[in-house]
Scaffold this active site. Structure first.
Site, PDB file in Angstrom:
ATOM      1  N   HIS A 159       0.816  -1.218   0.000  1.00 26.18           N
ATOM      2  CA  HIS A 159       0.000   0.000   0.000  1.00 26.18           C
ATOM      3  C   HIS A 159       0.850   1.269   0.000  1.00 26.18           C
ATOM      4  O   HIS A 159       0.381   2.337  -0.371  1.00 26.18           O
ATOM      5  CB  HIS A 159      -0.994  -0.002   1.163  1.00 26.18           C
ATOM      6  N   ASP A 182      -0.104  -7.663   1.556  1.00 25.63           N
ATOM      7  CA  ASP A 182       0.455  -6.311   1.598  1.00 25.63           C
ATOM      8  C   ASP A 182       1.985  -6.325   1.613  1.00 25.63           C
ATOM      9  O   ASP A 182       2.611  -6.061   2.640  1.00 25.63           O
ATOM     10  CB  ASP A 182      -0.099  -5.592   2.830  1.00 25.63           C
ATOM     11  N   GLN A 238       0.629   5.603  11.975  1.00 26.46           N
ATOM     12  CA  GLN A 238       0.777   6.197  10.657  1.00 26.46           C
ATOM     13  C   GLN A 238       2.230   6.589  10.397  1.00 26.46           C
ATOM     14  O   GLN A 238       2.889   7.143  11.252  1.00 26.46           O
ATOM     15  CB  GLN A 238      -0.108   7.439  10.511  1.00 26.46           C
ATOM     16  N   GLY A 239       2.706   6.303   9.186  1.00 26.26           N
ATOM     17  CA  GLY A 239       4.084   6.611   8.828  1.00 26.26           C
ATOM     18  C   GLY A 239       5.035   5.459   9.027  1.00 26.26           C
ATOM     19  O   GLY A 239       6.166   5.498   8.559  1.00 26.26           O
ATOM     20  N   ASP A 240       4.561   4.407   9.749  1.00 27.19           N
ATOM     21  CA  ASP A 240       5.415   3.250  10.005  1.00 27.19           C
ATOM     22  C   ASP A 240       5.215   2.128   8.993  1.00 27.19           C
ATOM     23  O   ASP A 240       5.929   1.124   9.023  1.00 27.19           O
ATOM     24  CB  ASP A 240       5.147   2.697  11.408  1.00 27.19           C
ATOM     25  N   SER A 241       4.235   2.261   8.105  1.00 24.99           N
ATOM     26  CA  SER A 241       3.927   1.209   7.134  1.00 24.99           C
ATOM     27  C   SER A 241       5.174   0.688   6.442  1.00 24.99           C
ATOM     28  O   SER A 241       6.056   1.447   6.044  1.00 24.99           O
ATOM     29  CB  SER A 241       2.981   1.747   6.065  1.00 24.99           C
TER      30      SER A 241
END
Length: 276
Positions: A83, A136, A230-233
């Site tokens: 993603h 993913d 958020q931002g760690d994906s």
């Protein structure tokens, strides 16, 4: 209101997060000194396989263009979340991002040292389902090889590192509070691998998302407080010195009863092997 976030956020995604299931990427305008929920400072010298994905053209220079995490599994191969490379996350097709690169060997995103290496090729799992976050995983091919000692082994199916209760660590430069407070330096948080039964109970389907044990695993603490955000994906979940997961999605960040959900690396190995 319950919300499921995929751990990648752009400005448009941040608005969507209030009502939709989305991955965890960071907004270009977020600035902060702290990261991962419940985390502490970490150093790439101790975890050289942790890298940041960057595009200053798409996300600006405030945080060196960081928008996702990644992990080095071969000298020229980096795993991240599928993603992270989606049109929704990037605002365009990944092939149109001319300055896509990884930042390696640097704790501080805008610090000195380390390397910024351009990405010369991308592979996104064709089985990735944006609606469920299944499958993913993506692979970045680097234009320059990193040292062999900067790689981490991947845990295959049956590895003891996947056992429920195993201590694990998640790394990243993302939101540290769940309210848009983004890190400028690498952080990590200790979590525990949770039983599939607990993950299925937390995510039975519907608004909070559905957990699929064949392609996902979850980690956290029953009382919450420690999680990716958020931002760690695309960042690594490591147990017993091996890569077991990639940060993918979850219901909020660090909530009791809502552990973080990760792409199961043993499944990712199979998808990548099938693509060869």
């Amino acid at each position: 209101m319950s919300r499921t976030v995929v751990r990648t956020m752009t400005g448009a995604l941040a608005l969507a997060a209030a009502t939709a299931v989305i991955p965890l990427v960071s907004p270009a305008t977020a600035v902060a000194d702290s990261i991962i929920i419940g985390g502490t400072p970490a150093h790439v010298a101790d975890s050289p396989w942790v890298v940041a994905l960057s595009s200053r053209d798409r996300f600006g220079g405030t945080r060196a263009g960081q928008f996702c995490g990644g992990v080095v599994v071969e000298p020229k191969k980096v795993l991240t979340a599928a993603h992270c490379l989606s049109r929704e996350a990037l605002g365009t097709d990944v092939g149109q991002v001319s300055d896509l690169r990884i930042i390696s060997g640097r704790d501080e995103l805008n610090g000195t040292g380390g390397k910024e290496i351009p990405v010369s090729g991308t592979w996104v799992n064709p089985g990735f389902d944006a609606a469920t976050n299944g499958g993913d995983v993506a692979v970045l091919t680097l234009s320059e090889a990193l040292p062999e000692q900067d790689t981490i082994p991947m845990a295959e199916s049956g590895d003891s590192a996947y056992r429920a209760g195993t201590a694990a660590t998640v790394y990243g430069w993302g939101d540290t509070t769940g309210y848009g407070d983004y890190a400028s330096s690498l952080r990590s948080a200790g979590v525990s691998i949770m039983p599939d039964s607990s993950c299925e109970q937390a995510y039975p389907g519907g608004r909070t998302g559905a957990y699929d044990a064949s392609s996902m695993l979850c980690a956290g603490e029953p009382e919450g407080g420690y999680d990716a955000c958020q931002g760690d994906s695309g960042g690594p979940l490591v147990a017993q010195g091996r890569l077991v997961g990639l940060v993918s999605w979850g219901n909020g960040c660090g909530r009791a009863g809502s552990p973080g959900v990760y792409t199961r690396i043993s499944a990712a190995i199979g998808w990548m092997t099938a693509a060869d």
